[in-house]
Design a protein around this motif. Structure first.
Motif, PDB file in Angstrom:
ATOM      1  N   LEU A 106       0.763  -1.298   0.107  1.00 56.58           N
ATOM      2  CA  LEU A 106      -0.011   0.020  -0.053  1.00 56.58           C
ATOM      3  C   LEU A 106       0.803   1.215  -0.013  1.00 56.58           C
ATOM      4  O   LEU A 106       0.499   2.391  -0.908  1.00 56.58           O
ATOM      5  CB  LEU A 106      -0.878  -0.044   1.269  1.00 56.58           C
ATOM      6  CG  LEU A 106      -2.036   1.217   1.242  1.00 56.58           C
ATOM      7  CD1 LEU A 106      -2.773   1.436   0.102  1.00 56.58           C
ATOM      8  CD2 LEU A 106      -2.756   1.041   2.548  1.00 56.58           C
ATOM      9  N   ILE A 121       1.644   1.993  -3.534  1.00 58.26           N
ATOM     10  CA  ILE A 121       0.774   2.762  -4.217  1.00 58.26           C
ATOM     11  C   ILE A 121       0.760   4.130  -3.735  1.00 58.26           C
ATOM     12  O   ILE A 121       0.505   5.132  -4.627  1.00 58.26           O
ATOM     13  CB  ILE A 121      -0.604   1.832  -3.716  1.00 58.26           C
ATOM     14  CG1 ILE A 121      -0.372   0.592  -4.453  1.00 58.26           C
ATOM     15  CG2 ILE A 121      -1.695   2.648  -4.563  1.00 58.26           C
ATOM     16  CD1 ILE A 121      -1.613  -0.304  -4.205  1.00 58.26           C
ATOM     17  N   LEU A 122       0.793   4.468  -2.592  1.00 60.21           N
ATOM     18  CA  LEU A 122       1.006   5.926  -1.846  1.00 60.21           C
ATOM     19  C   LEU A 122       1.903   6.565  -2.725  1.00 60.21           C
ATOM     20  O   LEU A 122       1.820   7.694  -3.088  1.00 60.21           O
ATOM     21  CB  LEU A 122       0.734   5.897  -0.527  1.00 60.21           C
ATOM     22  CG  LEU A 122      -0.370   5.404  -0.016  1.00 60.21           C
ATOM     23  CD1 LEU A 122      -0.308   5.273   1.526  1.00 60.21           C
ATOM     24  CD2 LEU A 122      -1.800   6.233  -0.128  1.00 60.21           C
ATOM     25  N   MET A 156       1.221   7.565  -6.238  1.00 62.44           N
ATOM     26  CA  MET A 156       0.389   8.815  -6.124  1.00 62.44           C
ATOM     27  C   MET A 156       1.097  10.005  -6.186  1.00 62.44           C
ATOM     28  O   MET A 156       0.719  10.964  -6.881  1.00 62.44           O
ATOM     29  CB  MET A 156      -0.468   8.606  -5.144  1.00 62.44           C
ATOM     30  CG  MET A 156      -1.673   7.496  -4.909  1.00 62.44           C
ATOM     31  SD  MET A 156      -3.278   7.700  -5.881  1.00 62.44           S
ATOM     32  CE  MET A 156      -3.500   9.283  -4.978  1.00 62.44           C
ATOM     33  N   GLN A 158      -0.740  13.516  -8.104  1.00 62.68           N
ATOM     34  CA  GLN A 158      -2.076  13.452  -8.075  1.00 62.68           C
ATOM     35  C   GLN A 158      -2.481  13.975  -6.841  1.00 62.68           C
ATOM     36  O   GLN A 158      -3.666  14.055  -6.490  1.00 62.68           O
ATOM     37  CB  GLN A 158      -2.702  11.807  -8.210  1.00 62.68           C
ATOM     38  CG  GLN A 158      -2.533  11.472  -9.687  1.00 62.68           C
ATOM     39  CD  GLN A 158      -3.052  10.037  -9.709  1.00 62.68           C
ATOM     40  OE1 GLN A 158      -3.707   9.711  -9.198  1.00 62.68           O
ATOM     41  NE2 GLN A 158      -2.795   9.525 -10.999  1.00 62.68           N
ATOM     42  N   TYR A 178      -7.480   9.730  -0.280  1.00 61.08           N
ATOM     43  CA  TYR A 178      -7.320   9.061  -1.567  1.00 61.08           C
ATOM     44  C   TYR A 178      -8.237   8.193  -2.210  1.00 61.08           C
ATOM     45  O   TYR A 178      -8.242   7.027  -2.292  1.00 61.08           O
ATOM     46  CB  TYR A 178      -5.906   8.431  -1.520  1.00 61.08           C
ATOM     47  CG  TYR A 178      -4.717   9.125  -0.970  1.00 61.08           C
ATOM     48  CD1 TYR A 178      -4.140  10.299  -1.263  1.00 61.08           C
ATOM     49  CD2 TYR A 178      -4.387   8.959   0.403  1.00 61.08           C
ATOM     50  CE1 TYR A 178      -3.163  11.063  -0.848  1.00 61.08           C
ATOM     51  CE2 TYR A 178      -3.452   9.600   0.735  1.00 61.08           C
ATOM     52  CZ  TYR A 178      -2.702  10.487   0.387  1.00 61.08           C
ATOM     53  OH  TYR A 178      -1.546  10.997   0.620  1.00 61.08           O
ATOM     54  N   GLN A 195      -9.593   7.734  -4.928  1.00 59.08           N
ATOM     55  CA  GLN A 195      -9.406   7.052  -5.984  1.00 59.08           C
ATOM     56  C   GLN A 195      -8.599   5.882  -6.009  1.00 59.08           C
ATOM     57  O   GLN A 195      -8.611   5.113  -7.069  1.00 59.08           O
ATOM     58  CB  GLN A 195      -8.510   8.248  -7.164  1.00 59.08           C
ATOM     59  CG  GLN A 195      -7.228   8.637  -6.439  1.00 59.08           C
ATOM     60  CD  GLN A 195      -7.288   9.720  -5.603  1.00 59.08           C
ATOM     61  OE1 GLN A 195      -7.962   9.730  -4.748  1.00 59.08           O
ATOM     62  NE2 GLN A 195      -6.104  10.588  -5.800  1.00 59.08           N
ATOM     63  N   ILE A 196      -8.009   5.756  -4.908  1.00 60.78           N
ATOM     64  CA  ILE A 196      -7.334   4.343  -4.737  1.00 60.78           C
ATOM     65  C   ILE A 196      -8.072   3.398  -3.757  1.00 60.78           C
ATOM     66  O   ILE A 196      -7.299   2.301  -3.234  1.00 60.78           O
ATOM     67  CB  ILE A 196      -5.601   4.300  -4.437  1.00 60.78           C
ATOM     68  CG1 ILE A 196      -5.655   5.120  -2.940  1.00 60.78           C
ATOM     69  CG2 ILE A 196      -4.998   5.249  -5.382  1.00 60.78           C
ATOM     70  CD1 ILE A 196      -4.126   5.114  -2.350  1.00 60.78           C
ATOM     71  N   HIS A 219     -10.226   1.231  -3.921  1.00 51.50           N
ATOM     72  CA  HIS A 219     -10.327  -0.310  -4.325  1.00 51.50           C
ATOM     73  C   HIS A 219      -9.041  -1.001  -4.294  1.00 51.50           C
ATOM     74  O   HIS A 219      -8.966  -2.144  -4.323  1.00 51.50           O
ATOM     75  CB  HIS A 219     -10.820  -0.257  -5.577  1.00 51.50           C
ATOM     76  CG  HIS A 219     -10.103   0.608  -6.746  1.00 51.50           C
ATOM     77  ND1 HIS A 219      -9.749   1.955  -6.887  1.00 51.50           N
ATOM     78  CD2 HIS A 219      -9.268  -0.280  -7.464  1.00 51.50           C
ATOM     79  CE1 HIS A 219      -9.193   2.132  -7.869  1.00 51.50           C
ATOM     80  NE2 HIS A 219      -8.666   1.022  -8.509  1.00 51.50           N
ATOM     81  N   LEU A 220      -7.969  -0.388  -4.193  1.00 51.01           N
ATOM     82  CA  LEU A 220      -6.679  -0.770  -4.042  1.00 51.01           C
ATOM     83  C   LEU A 220      -6.098  -1.165  -2.692  1.00 51.01           C
ATOM     84  O   LEU A 220      -5.148  -1.855  -2.559  1.00 51.01           O
ATOM     85  CB  LEU A 220      -5.679   0.020  -4.672  1.00 51.01           C
ATOM     86  CG  LEU A 220      -5.960   0.483  -6.536  1.00 51.01           C
ATOM     87  CD1 LEU A 220      -4.716   1.383  -6.950  1.00 51.01           C
ATOM     88  CD2 LEU A 220      -5.996  -1.012  -7.111  1.00 51.01           C
TER      89      LEU A 220
END
Length: 135
Positions: free
Chosen positions: A16, A19-20, A23, A28, A69, A71-72, A74-75
């Motif tokens: 995770l 992923i961050l 971003m 973003q 966040y 937009q993420i 679901h991740l």
């Protein structure tokens, strides 16, 4: 003694974090507040490595991921929602919570009987249709 369940969740936190980080690299998000959030996230990972029971900061940060966040969202690995519990469970439907409760019971039973427990394998077994063979 290593705790595979704890290590599994630390690996998910590292995922995770990646992923961050992406971003921020994709610009973003607001750079300054994002950098501070990543510092707190790193602090969480370090604290959990040293004191696995200290999960309250994790509850807060995981919930913030959903708010800061979306937009993420679901991740975010669902296992982390269960691992941290508390307010994180508000992001899980009741059916999913029931599956994680079964997993937790199986993990506890395996620990009590000194048997190995593979969280991911058991999760796959629970997600199989009822007519599929299980162990």
């Amino acid at each position: 003694m290593a705790n595979p369940y704890h290590d599994h969740n630390l690996a998910l936190l590292a995922h995770l974090r990646g992923i961050l980080l992406a971003m921020g690299e994709a610009e973003q998000v607001s750079e300054e507040s994002h950098a501070l959030f990543l510092e707190r996230f790193d602090e969480l990972i370090m604290n959990l490595q040293n004191v696995p029971e200290e999960r309250h900061l994790g509850q807060d940060l995981i919930c913030q991921v959903f708010h800061r966040y979306p937009q993420i969202a679901h991740l975010v690995p669902r296992d982390l929602l269960w691992f941290f519990g508390g307010d994180c469970l508000h992001f899980m439907p009741d059916e999913e919570i029931a599956v994680f409760q079964q997993l937790e019971e199986r993990r506890y039973d395996a620990e009590q009987s000194g048997e190995p427990f593979d969280w991911n394998q058991e999760k796959q077994l629970l997600s199989m249709p009822d007519e599929s063979p299980r162990h």
